[in-house]
Design a protein around this motif. Sequence first.
Motif: not given
Length: 702
Positions: A282, A445, A646, A285-286, A511, A448, A648
Amino acid sequence: MNRLAKETSPYLQQHKDNPVDWYPWSDEAFRRATDERKPVLLSIGYSACHWCHVMQHESFEDAEIAAIMNEKFINVKVDREERPDLDQLYQPVAQAMTRSGGWPLTVFLTPDRKPFFGGTYFPPHDRYGRPGFARILNALSEAYRDDPAGVEQSESRLTGMIRSLQDLDLNQSMSMEPLSQSTMVSLNEAAEAVLGYVDFEKGGVDGAPKFPNTPIFSFLWRFGLAADSEPSREATRVLLRNIADSGLYDQLGGGFHRYSVDESWNVPHFEKMLYDSALLIRLYSEVLLTPNVGSDDRLRFREVLEETVRYLLREMRDPDGGFYSAQDADAAGESNLYVWRKDELSELVKAGALTELQFRVFCSRYGITEQGNFEGGNVLRVSRSLDQVARELAPEFSIDEVQMRELVSGARARLLESREKRARPGTDRKILAAWNGLAISGLVWASKALAFERRDEAAAEALLAAQSAFRFISERLVHGEDRLYSSYQGGVPKLNAYLDDYAFMAMAALDLSRSDVPESDATGYLNWSGRWLSTITRHFRGEGGETPGTFYFTSDDHETLFERPKMLFDHATPSGTAVALTAMRALSEFDSVRFPFENEVRTRLSVLFPFAALNPLSASEVLSCSLLEVLGPVLVSGRNAAELCRHPHVFRKPVQPMFSEADLSKYVVCHRQVCGVPVTETATAAREIATKLKAVARANAA
């Protein structure tokens, strides 16, 4: 008689043939302790724990030590992953008496389940500066028999200490003012305090052993975006950059080990826990979903993300979709699977599995030497960049970047194939609701980020895996309309779910609602999230509907313990209270009547935030939640709204079925109950979202 044979826990099964008369945690064990006037020896561990295995082999399989245990104690064995409530309750005993915690956790209890002595690993006989287990057993048995006043005094001191820890967040000296714009100042101070502990050279928090501490760096990244703090963003990038090239990361198979024994991430403790890989994918990904990443980092982070997703799907997934909890550190010697001697690679060349050039490139890239970096072997870590490898080999070979990547990739594939023939560490096939929730969120995530990186096939696979895992939990671990079991093993769901189970699964559902799924599915996921969060407000508050501070870790219909545990602090996983409040804050923005959580969030954060701001290393998830509360969630609706989620703080609001195709083709961005005019261009909506987030951050920081 050993009573563990019928237990489903893989950890308890590991002990079923010990000569110790083990009980699982049960009323029967404590009744016998009362009847026979004996103390209880409580041993807590987990299946992937190396030192748990060491103590098992040294002490619990030793006939003489087992005889002492059986004669003088009632012996109870607990899997900490099945009973995290007991682990949380008794872990402070070891910390108080030995100044360290961990596993195996060894606690001595009175028959009314109260502790009077504890520690972690004990060698069988005096060594390592520790008293031997046999001596400890005899001394404590004698003290329990001959010095009841001393035992009672120790019990009173330890239970008092545990109760005071549970009430930290309710300290009346704390402010109970609602969070406001000035909170950004306090968040900035908290971030600055955390940065003072960051190792900006090697990544992570200074010192050893070194853990990823994902909640800390998730907060720094999110705060860095909100406040335009480059040091906060760079602290996160340095961590991800260093662990990607380290021994903490499995350079052949993907996935992360639990922690490093040294400050440079060279040598890990080799167990792999589901939650570590879930939380880290995660965070990777962020970071990838922003422009704040250089091209070299972007390429490496994407590789690690994709490889770790593949690892989870290849090695940690049940055929029906749920995810297993852990892989053991031990396989015919703790480090066997992950350590390579240079002569082993030479043998692969002789066997034709590697070319000489692949061998040379691989050894240079991963720093393979005759002496090794761990017990005569090599834990793989990236020691040289591809350019450095090319320059090193330039006198003999002319290799461009594309060829170099192909050589490294080919060698890694051949070594992974060879590694598959080695003895495998055991996999704990217990499926936990909480950790599956983290895995589902991580995979959403990842889908994405991989889509953003134009890895469409990998993105689709990650999302399908997340949906499959959610379906597994909702079909196998749900009972009634809104209650969960915590654990599933061998076709049997069991144990009352804990706060983390509800909180992490509620966040997983939230999510999934902002993933690339149909509008009706997104609505369904929001409903699941709301039901589980409502369960928390009904069953985890405490007597009289108590609101301030943390939720209880156990429900109001759980087994009664001498103290009902709470959990404000993050550990390897984030605080369940903070995750629940984050999901509640987001849902309350959708519909405050249908999801009436706003007051719950504000009241609890008014108590928790001052404590978290003073203790940012241990309560980072509360800080992340507070950041969302101050900035406010952003909602976006429209057919392709998921593509815009995209960040949080950005959530997808499903469009109602009565809307026309023309309405679906437009985006509407809402913030603090105010919605902008509908727009048709994705780029326009994205700019509107970015402007709102930045404008609010600037206003709050002013």
